[in-house]
Design a protein around this motif. Structure first.
Motif, mmCIF file in Angstrom:
data_model
loop_
_atom_site.group_PDB
_atom_site.id
_atom_site.type_symbol
_atom_site.label_atom_id
_atom_site.label_comp_id
_atom_site.label_asym_id
_atom_site.label_seq_id
_atom_site.Cartn_x
_atom_site.Cartn_y
_atom_site.Cartn_z
ATOM 1 N N UNK A 106 29.502 -33.006 71.770
ATOM 2 C CA UNK A 106 28.998 -32.032 72.738
ATOM 3 C C UNK A 106 28.538 -30.767 72.028
ATOM 4 N N UNK A 107 29.346 -30.299 71.065
ATOM 5 C CA UNK A 107 28.989 -29.073 70.350
ATOM 6 C C UNK A 107 27.650 -29.235 69.641
ATOM 7 N N UNK A 108 27.476 -30.371 68.961
ATOM 8 C CA UNK A 108 26.211 -30.601 68.255
ATOM 9 C C UNK A 108 25.062 -30.700 69.254
ATOM 10 N N UNK A 109 25.358 -31.342 70.415
ATOM 11 C CA UNK A 109 24.328 -31.479 71.452
ATOM 12 C C UNK A 109 23.921 -30.101 71.978
ATOM 13 N N UNK A 110 24.854 -29.159 71.955
ATOM 14 C CA UNK A 110 24.576 -27.818 72.468
ATOM 15 C C UNK A 110 23.871 -26.930 71.450
ATOM 16 N N UNK A 111 23.713 -27.397 70.206
ATOM 17 C CA UNK A 111 22.979 -26.585 69.230
ATOM 18 C C UNK A 111 21.582 -26.325 69.780
ATOM 19 N N UNK A 112 21.140 -25.069 69.751
ATOM 20 C CA UNK A 112 19.811 -24.780 70.305
ATOM 21 C C UNK A 112 18.709 -25.380 69.433
ATOM 22 N N UNK A 113 17.916 -26.289 70.022
ATOM 23 C CA UNK A 113 16.841 -26.937 69.279
ATOM 24 C C UNK A 113 15.902 -25.910 68.664
ATOM 25 N N UNK A 114 15.776 -24.766 69.362
ATOM 26 C CA UNK A 114 14.869 -23.720 68.891
ATOM 27 C C UNK A 114 15.261 -23.245 67.488
ATOM 28 N N UNK A 115 16.568 -23.245 67.215
ATOM 29 C CA UNK A 115 17.026 -22.803 65.901
ATOM 30 C C UNK A 115 17.185 -23.965 64.947
ATOM 31 N N UNK A 276 45.784 -28.835 78.578
ATOM 32 C CA UNK A 276 44.964 -29.688 77.733
ATOM 33 C C UNK A 276 43.704 -28.961 77.301
ATOM 34 N N UNK A 277 43.095 -28.229 78.232
ATOM 35 C CA UNK A 277 41.781 -27.656 77.979
ATOM 36 C C UNK A 277 41.792 -26.719 76.768
ATOM 37 N N UNK A 278 42.648 -25.663 76.763
ATOM 38 C CA UNK A 278 42.614 -24.763 75.601
ATOM 39 C C UNK A 278 42.937 -25.473 74.290
ATOM 40 N N UNK A 279 43.871 -26.424 74.322
ATOM 41 C CA UNK A 279 44.217 -27.130 73.086
ATOM 42 C C UNK A 279 43.034 -27.954 72.606
ATOM 43 N N UNK A 280 42.403 -28.647 73.552
ATOM 44 C CA UNK A 280 41.216 -29.433 73.212
ATOM 45 C C UNK A 280 40.157 -28.566 72.566
ATOM 46 N N UNK A 502 25.309 -19.450 70.532
ATOM 47 C CA UNK A 502 24.677 -20.179 71.642
ATOM 48 C C UNK A 502 25.376 -21.527 71.851
ATOM 49 N N UNK A 503 25.631 -22.247 70.754
ATOM 50 C CA UNK A 503 26.259 -23.563 70.892
ATOM 51 C C UNK A 503 27.650 -23.417 71.504
ATOM 52 N N UNK A 504 28.411 -22.424 71.023
ATOM 53 C CA UNK A 504 29.785 -22.267 71.514
ATOM 54 C C UNK A 504 29.765 -21.892 72.997
ATOM 55 N N UNK A 505 28.897 -20.929 73.368
ATOM 56 C CA UNK A 505 28.870 -20.510 74.769
ATOM 57 C C UNK A 505 28.405 -21.644 75.671
ATOM 58 N N UNK A 506 27.431 -22.400 75.177
ATOM 59 C CA UNK A 506 26.899 -23.472 76.004
ATOM 60 C C UNK A 506 27.942 -24.585 76.163
ATOM 61 N N UNK A 507 28.667 -24.909 75.085
ATOM 62 C CA UNK A 507 29.724 -25.921 75.194
ATOM 63 C C UNK A 507 30.839 -25.425 76.102
ATOM 64 N N UNK A 508 31.166 -24.118 75.988
ATOM 65 C CA UNK A 508 32.218 -23.577 76.854
ATOM 66 C C UNK A 508 31.776 -23.567 78.312
ATOM 67 N N UNK A 509 30.485 -23.251 78.535
ATOM 68 C CA UNK A 509 29.972 -23.288 79.899
ATOM 69 C C UNK A 509 30.089 -24.684 80.483
ATOM 70 N N UNK A 510 29.746 -25.664 79.668
ATOM 71 C CA UNK A 510 29.864 -27.062 80.077
ATOM 72 C C UNK A 510 31.316 -27.374 80.440
ATOM 73 N N UNK A 511 32.229 -26.934 79.555
ATOM 74 C CA UNK A 511 33.647 -27.172 79.811
ATOM 75 C C UNK A 511 34.131 -26.426 81.046
#
Lengths: 530, 266
Positions: A106-115, A276-280, A502-511
């Motif tokens: 998921x984290x890699x998927x959230x990497x902004x393609x623009x960058x 589970x969530x924070x540990x994950x 961006x990747x971290x915020x986007x993955x966290x938003x997803x979560x």
């Protein structure tokens, strides 16, 4: 099972729509033509006739570009899906690794393609590899998640059957799991095909020599309205054709029709809730940092542009200009959020709202479904130049594009969810002579929620992609533009910091959407959390 | 090794108990011997733990206490030799295989050669003639269950475990199957354990009926059925048959009454 919005759409919902879908398409083209003639002086909308002329006039150029982009998209499609299959295999063989694998994926998927585009460009040079890798990055996550669901979509009694003949997990994989996951794999491939084409085009935006993306950038720069529309039309046609072609192959191979994946389900074993969530999140974050470090160490890249976690930390907190870096990032993120959030919410609301309106008129729903499923495969981002042409480079254009990106998948998922309300519950409502609003409120809306949330979750990375691409190509605002600017100025500390953020915020938003989803589903669809 | 490999194996449950992870006690320590070559029916109220008992015997569930022996060996050994077959309550046919393909899969899993004539014969016997190449989705619930029974029989196992095998089969077909199928396992002297909540079916098919209490399961009655073989449908009007049915019913309702008294006393 966690098959949130996986739907075996019955044939009836597709067939009678064909006539009306055709009629709808004809009306659409006619309306488009009329509108374009009315707006002829504004130079924003090319009429279908003009688009057709542009396509015919530039056919050799277009064909050559299309061939390049198709080849890169196909290579990325193959690479991304093979990676997904391999990752699913690892997750199946080592069940404990699954939450880390899906989290990293998921984290890699959230990497902004623009960058990642410019970084890959520096890495690989002007050849096709950045496009191929971006196409692979655009497809592998949905395939992985669907495969993981598919490999577990086996009734326990099938496994018992294998065990009662003394057979272990290998026989189970060969005889049961592999076959049972095929429909899911095909559903994943069906979503992946247009996504790969989109990924390849975004890759070409970053400075390739040939391809549809290159032509798009050029047409936009030249304010060539007809050509911009022609390119978007071709890209859309190709995406829909790829979607339909894989569906056709699937129908030849599979016993039943492939499930229509309205939006990818939650990764199985992904527990959203409690401690589970924070540990994950922590485990995945640590794993991501280690993987990042290891990748840099193993690849032996030039540290001038290949920044590691320590470099980013230094740039953000220890360097002399750390404060300035942080301030620039914060203001860029703020600008982006001001476009992203309204667009995201508007897309969700419009998608769910239109689905609700449509379902109140059953005839309409039958006709809207096939059209919406096809339209969902339109690579919205490649139409970014059009939206900018029509709505300008201001806030409205960006917000509209994000909303469009969110709208289609949400609409399709919600429409299906609404239509899926259990017949028996509706019959009970009927036996009390409940009106259409009662039925909607008490039976259909609860049935829609799982689909809505699955769509909302997947819409997070999608809307980030949309907003950053528009900022980069057109508006020059926000974090998308900041990343493009730092890439061209070789300010790699800034670029990598932005990517991480961006990747971290986007993955966290997803979560985060996943957490809300888990709460709601616990009440309305407890079977989906099992 | 077993004393005599040709003898149908006894199944021994010795102090067998099962408590699930959630704390639900499904089977309370239970000792019973199922005689080799005989058909034993296990009856009990819904949810009493009958199926759990069957799964323990099949080696699909690990006992919390006690052990299961099939001919003196653990169930895993019988599984490994392909001498065990279970007809599950849910037919569990693989949807991408035809009826024939599903039956042949059992032969393949049990490492037996595929004999087309034998498969054909079984397909006919369970009344699926003409449906051998049909996929499960196109069959009725009863037809699927019959295909699952054919799959269980095809390997000619030493131990046959049937979990409500006729639940979805219509009444007429059920009578036909109840008459035809036992001939197969009787002729081979297969040790058969049949779980059912139909008292009539239990008496009609078996040599012995074991009555279980409501959950957690314990044996409350154990009676022999002295009716000649082969069984015929008209036997259900014999006084001996009716007496057996009455006796099983009496044991069942006594155990349920005891249970509700116990609940009331709490």
């Amino acid at each position: 099972m966690t098959v949130a919005t996986l739907a075996f759409i019955d044939k009836r919902s597709l067939r009678p729509g064909r006539g009306s879908a055709l009629l709808g398409a004809v009306l659409l083209v006619l309306g488009w033509e009329v509108l374009a003639r009315m707006l002829a002086d504004a130079f924003v909308l090319a009429a279908p006739s003009e688009v057709l002329t542009a396509i015919v006039e530039n056919r050799t150029l277009l064909m050559r570009a299309l061939a390049v982009t198709l080849a890169n998209g196909a290579a990325g499609f193959a690479l991304g899906n093979l990676a997904a299959i391999a990752l699913a295999g690892i997750a199946l063989a080592f069940p404990r690794s699954q939450s880390i694998i899906t989290g990293l994926a998921l984290t890699v998927f959230c990497l902004p393609l623009v960058a990642t585009g410019p970084i890959l460009r520096v890495l690989f040079g002007p050849g096709p590899w950045p496009q191929i890798v971006l196409a692979a990055l655009a497809v592998y996550y949905t395939t992985l998640v669907l495969l993981l669901v598919g490999l577990r979509a086996t009734p326990s009694s099938w496994i018992d059957l294998m065990r009662s003949y003394g057979r272990g997990s290998f026989s189970t994989l060969v005889h049961v799991r592999a076959m049972a996951s095929l429909p899911y794999l095909f559903a994943g491939l069906q979503i992946a095909a247009p996504a790969a084409f989109l990924g390849a085009m975004v890759g070409e935006f970053t400075g390739a020599e040939r391809g549809m993306g290159v032509l798009t950038i050029r047409a936009m720069r030249d304010l060539d309205v007809d050509m911009t529309w022609a390119l978007a039309t071709v890209a859309t046609a190709v995406a829909i054709a790829a979607y339909l072609a894989i569906g056709w192959v699937a129908r030849r191979v599979l016993v039943a029709d492939p499930p229509v994946i309205l939006s990818p389900p939650r990764p199985p074993g992904w527990r959203g809730g409690g401690w589970h969530a924070p540990i994950n999140v922590a485990v995945v974050a640590v794993a991501a940092v280690i993987a990042w470090w290891a990748a840099l160490a193993l690849s032996g890249l030039n540290p001038f542009f290949a920044k590691g976690p320590d470099d980013v930390f230094h740039a953000l907190f220890l360097a002399d200009n750390a404060g300035r870096t942080r301030a620039m990032l914060a203001s860029a993120m703020w600008e982006t959020a001001a476009f992203l959030l309204p667009g995201y919410l508007a897309g969700l609301l419009a998608g769910a709202g239109l689905a609700i309106v449509v379902v109140l008129f059953p005839m309409l729903a039958g006709a809207a479904m096939p059209a919406a499923i096809a339209l969902r495969s339109v690579p919205i981002v490649t139409t970014a130049p059009l939206v900018v042409l029509i709505l300008g480079r201001g806030a409205i254009g960006t917000i509209a594009l994000v909303a469009l990106m969110v709208f289609f998948p949400t609409f399709v998922a919600c429409l299906h969810g609404l239509r899926q309300a259990p017949g028996q519950v509706l019959d009970v409502m009927d036996s009390y002579a409940a009106g259409p609003f009662q039925r909607l409120l008490r039976a259909r809306l609860p049935a829609m929620l799982p689909a809505f949330f699955a769509a909302a979750r997947m819409a997070v990375p999608a809307s980030v992609l949309a907003v950053t691409v528009v900022e980069w190509l057109a508006t020059g605002n926000g974090v998308g533009s900041l990343m493009a600017l730092s890439a061209s100025l070789s300010d790699y500390n800034m670029l990598w910091s932005a990517v991480v953020l961006v990747a971290a915020l986007s993955a966290l938003g997803y979560g985060g959407v996943g957490l809300v989803e888990a709460r709601v589903l616990r009440i309305y669809a407890p079977e989906q959390l099992a | 090794m077993r004393a005599d490999a040709d003898m149908p194996p006894d199944v021994l449950c010795d102090g067998l108990a099962k408590t699930f992870d959630g704390g639900v006690e499904a089977v309370r320590p239970l000792s019973v011997r199922f005689e080799g070559g005989h058909t034993t029916a296990v009856v009990g109220p819904s949810g009493c733990g009958k199926s759990t008992l069957l799964r323990l015997i099949a080696g699909l569930e690990r006992p919390s206490a006690g052990r299961v022996e099939i001919g003196g060996l653990p169930p895993a050994e019988t599984q490994r030799r392909g001498e065990l077959a279970v007809a599950f309550q849910d037919p569990s046919l693989l949807p991408w295989r035809s009826v024939r393909g599903n039956i042949e899969l059992a032969l393949h899993l049990a490492r037996r050669p595929v004999a087309a004539a034998h498969v054909e014969h079984l397909v006919r016997l369970v009344g699926l003639e003409g449906f051998a190449d049909t996929r499960p989705a196109e069959l009725s619930g009863g037809m699927r269950q019959r295909a699952a029974i054919a799959r269980a029989l095809v390997t000619e196992p030493e131990l046959l475990l049937l979990d409500e095998p006729f639940a979805a089969v219509d009444e007429l077909t059920r009578q036909q199957l109840a008459q035809d199928l036992p001939r197969i396992w009787e002729a081979r002297g297969t040790t058969t354990i049949l779980v059912t909540h139909s008292v009539n079916e239990a008496v009609m098919l078996s040599d012995r009926v074991i009555v279980l209490s409501p959950r957690p399961a314990t044996v409350v009655a154990d009676m022999a059925i002295d009716l000649p073989r082969p069984r015929e449908p008209e036997m259900s009007r014999w006084p001996e048959f009716m007496a057996s049915v009455d006796a099983v019913f009496a044991a069942l309702s006594a155990s349920m009454a005891r249970n509700s008294l116990a609940i009331a006393a709490q």
